[in-house]
Design an enzyme around this catalytic site. Sequence first.
Site, PDB file in Angstrom:
ATOM      1  N   LYS A  84      40.216  55.364  24.332  1.00  0.00           N
ATOM      2  CA  LYS A  84      40.406  56.682  24.948  1.00  0.00           C
ATOM      3  C   LYS A  84      41.765  57.225  24.518  1.00  0.00           C
ATOM      4  O   LYS A  84      42.759  56.505  24.552  1.00  0.00           O
ATOM      5  CB  LYS A  84      40.353  56.584  26.479  1.00  0.00           C
ATOM      6  CG  LYS A  84      39.027  56.131  27.029  1.00  0.00           C
ATOM      7  CD  LYS A  84      38.940  56.389  28.521  1.00  0.00           C
ATOM      8  CE  LYS A  84      39.992  55.646  29.296  1.00  0.00           C
ATOM      9  NZ  LYS A  84      39.892  55.876  30.747  1.00  0.00           N
ATOM     10  N   THR A 142      36.669  54.858  34.543  1.00  0.00           N
ATOM     11  CA  THR A 142      36.786  54.182  33.248  1.00  0.00           C
ATOM     12  C   THR A 142      35.486  53.486  32.866  1.00  0.00           C
ATOM     13  O   THR A 142      34.983  53.631  31.745  1.00  0.00           O
ATOM     14  CB  THR A 142      37.939  53.163  33.278  1.00  0.00           C
ATOM     15  OG1 THR A 142      39.178  53.852  33.494  1.00  0.00           O
ATOM     16  CG2 THR A 142      38.029  52.394  31.972  1.00  0.00           C
ATOM     17  N   ASP A 175      50.862  50.510  68.946  1.00  0.00           N
ATOM     18  CA  ASP A 175      51.496  51.295  67.884  1.00  0.00           C
ATOM     19  C   ASP A 175      51.179  50.748  66.500  1.00  0.00           C
ATOM     20  O   ASP A 175      51.726  51.219  65.502  1.00  0.00           O
ATOM     21  CB  ASP A 175      53.012  51.358  68.087  1.00  0.00           C
ATOM     22  CG  ASP A 175      53.669  49.982  68.000  1.00  0.00           C
ATOM     23  OD1 ASP A 175      52.933  48.972  67.927  1.00  0.00           O
ATOM     24  OD2 ASP A 175      54.915  49.912  67.989  1.00  0.00           O
ATOM     25  N   GLU A 231      51.617  47.500  65.455  1.00  0.00           N
ATOM     26  CA  GLU A 231      52.312  46.263  65.112  1.00  0.00           C
ATOM     27  C   GLU A 231      51.337  45.082  65.126  1.00  0.00           C
ATOM     28  O   GLU A 231      50.456  44.995  65.988  1.00  0.00           O
ATOM     29  CB  GLU A 231      53.451  45.975  66.097  1.00  0.00           C
ATOM     30  CG  GLU A 231      54.649  46.871  65.928  1.00  0.00           C
ATOM     31  CD  GLU A 231      55.770  46.470  66.874  1.00  0.00           C
ATOM     32  OE1 GLU A 231      55.713  45.340  67.425  1.00  0.00           O
ATOM     33  OE2 GLU A 231      56.698  47.285  67.078  1.00  0.00           O
ATOM     34  N   ASP A 235      36.097  44.164  32.601  1.00  0.00           N
ATOM     35  CA  ASP A 235      37.440  44.573  33.008  1.00  0.00           C
ATOM     36  C   ASP A 235      37.879  43.651  34.134  1.00  0.00           C
ATOM     37  O   ASP A 235      37.057  42.905  34.694  1.00  0.00           O
ATOM     38  CB  ASP A 235      37.436  46.031  33.464  1.00  0.00           C
ATOM     39  CG  ASP A 235      38.783  46.712  33.249  1.00  0.00           C
ATOM     40  OD1 ASP A 235      39.770  46.005  32.963  1.00  0.00           O
ATOM     41  OD2 ASP A 235      38.850  47.956  33.359  1.00  0.00           O
ATOM     42  N   ASP A 244      38.249  50.415  40.068  1.00  0.00           N
ATOM     43  CA  ASP A 244      38.790  51.140  41.209  1.00  0.00           C
ATOM     44  C   ASP A 244      37.953  52.392  41.476  1.00  0.00           C
ATOM     45  O   ASP A 244      36.992  52.359  42.241  1.00  0.00           O
ATOM     46  CB  ASP A 244      40.253  51.483  40.936  1.00  0.00           C
ATOM     47  CG  ASP A 244      40.953  52.078  42.150  1.00  0.00           C
ATOM     48  OD1 ASP A 244      40.273  52.401  43.155  1.00  0.00           O
ATOM     49  OD2 ASP A 244      42.188  52.231  42.120  1.00  0.00           O
ATOM     50  N   ARG A 301      49.027  46.346  39.673  1.00  0.00           N
ATOM     51  CA  ARG A 301      49.069  47.359  38.619  1.00  0.00           C
ATOM     52  C   ARG A 301      50.454  47.991  38.486  1.00  0.00           C
ATOM     53  O   ARG A 301      50.758  48.618  37.477  1.00  0.00           O
ATOM     54  CB  ARG A 301      48.017  48.448  38.877  1.00  0.00           C
ATOM     55  CG  ARG A 301      46.605  47.993  38.591  1.00  0.00           C
ATOM     56  CD  ARG A 301      45.577  49.006  39.061  1.00  0.00           C
ATOM     57  NE  ARG A 301      45.364  48.943  40.505  1.00  0.00           N
ATOM     58  CZ  ARG A 301      44.506  49.694  41.159  1.00  0.00           C
ATOM     59  NH1 ARG A 301      43.782  50.595  40.512  1.00  0.00           N
ATOM     60  NH2 ARG A 301      44.354  49.566  42.477  1.00  0.00           N
ATOM     61  N   GLN A 302      51.301  47.805  39.505  1.00  0.00           N
ATOM     62  CA  GLN A 302      52.665  48.349  39.444  1.00  0.00           C
ATOM     63  C   GLN A 302      53.604  47.242  38.960  1.00  0.00           C
ATOM     64  O   GLN A 302      54.451  46.742  39.693  1.00  0.00           O
ATOM     65  CB  GLN A 302      53.083  48.883  40.810  1.00  0.00           C
ATOM     66  CG  GLN A 302      52.206  50.036  41.303  1.00  0.00           C
ATOM     67  CD  GLN A 302      52.732  50.658  42.571  1.00  0.00           C
ATOM     68  OE1 GLN A 302      53.923  50.903  42.715  1.00  0.00           O
ATOM     69  NE2 GLN A 302      51.829  50.910  43.519  1.00  0.00           N
ATOM     70  N   HIS A 304      46.448  41.439  37.197  1.00  0.00           N
ATOM     71  CA  HIS A 304      46.231  42.582  36.305  1.00  0.00           C
ATOM     72  C   HIS A 304      46.825  42.315  34.921  1.00  0.00           C
ATOM     73  O   HIS A 304      46.240  42.689  33.904  1.00  0.00           O
ATOM     74  CB  HIS A 304      46.838  43.840  36.915  1.00  0.00           C
ATOM     75  CG  HIS A 304      46.465  45.093  36.197  1.00  0.00           C
ATOM     76  ND1 HIS A 304      45.158  45.493  36.018  1.00  0.00           N
ATOM     77  CD2 HIS A 304      47.229  46.048  35.589  1.00  0.00           C
ATOM     78  CE1 HIS A 304      45.131  46.638  35.346  1.00  0.00           C
ATOM     79  NE2 HIS A 304      46.367  46.981  35.062  1.00  0.00           N
TER      80      HIS A 304
END
Length: 322
Positions: free
Chosen positions: A203, A237, A48, A50, A229, A233, A107-108, A141
């Site tokens: 930008k 950019t 499954d 795991e 940079d 991703d 990035r979060q 980041h």
Amino acid sequence: MCGGPIVKYQLNNRFKMFTLNSNRKLATEMAALLGCDLGKCTVNHFSDGEIQIYIEESVRGSEVFVVQSTSYPVNDNILELLIMIDALKRASAGVINVVIPYYGYGRQDRKARSREPITAKLVANLLEAAGANRVLTMDLHTPQLQGFFDIPVEHLIGVPILTRYFQEKGLEDIVIVAAHNGSITRARKMANLFHVPLALIDKRKLEENAVETINVVGNVEGKNAIIIDDLIDTGTTITGAAKALEENGAKTIYACCTHPVLTANAIEKIASSPIKELVVTNTIELPNEKVIDKIKIISVAPLLVEAIDRIHNEKAVSPLFE
């Protein structure tokens, strides 16, 4: 367990290094530089999905380093790392150092809108709760992510490695280009190492539904432009920046980053762009189909190994931050 002739690095018998599935090539190179063998462990999956991890040797009282980038598949690799940390803690490891060349979810790092999570902080909490005692990572980041941890964080930077590569090419009339506003600090550091000017890709959307415009701030005409940079991703950019530089008269366009995330059709975009060469590091292990002629991979293993040696032998790591 470490053994054999060690010339540069002195490792005591408490030292052990393990790797999981995300970046075995890098970990193997690091072990060779250190003069030690990777610890024995197996990672299996139940039907499954795991994850089951078994450490095949004693780690009681050991100073352990676990190498694992939290790159694609991000969630699987994070969970592998958390389970490994838990296994080491329950096996009475003395110190658990996690070496995360690429820190996923970085990035979060803030709430850009209401009701959003700060997932970079959540991952930091999970690593600490699992039992990690220290984090060794590269090019977060945003450097402020170090403050999400209540354990020591050694934050290495890739700019000197990338700069050294381009210095050895003997380029003249160089301008360093920040790929966007967020990469200005990184670009300025490279420009200072080269003693050359800095330019910026700006930008913006002047109106809500307007087409995004790209402007080049700085003189790039007739120059060898190096775009920098922290990660690439989708490639939108970096290739958009390259096209803008070409339109503004740049002679040759290079690009570089520490973390080659390279999702979706990023490789196709880079292949058809004005970028002559894209220089990346091996913090993320690229599959063979993504290694095209334009891409040059340089290793961060010597830098990570130097940091591990300093941590293990209780020497200052700060010289490596320069």
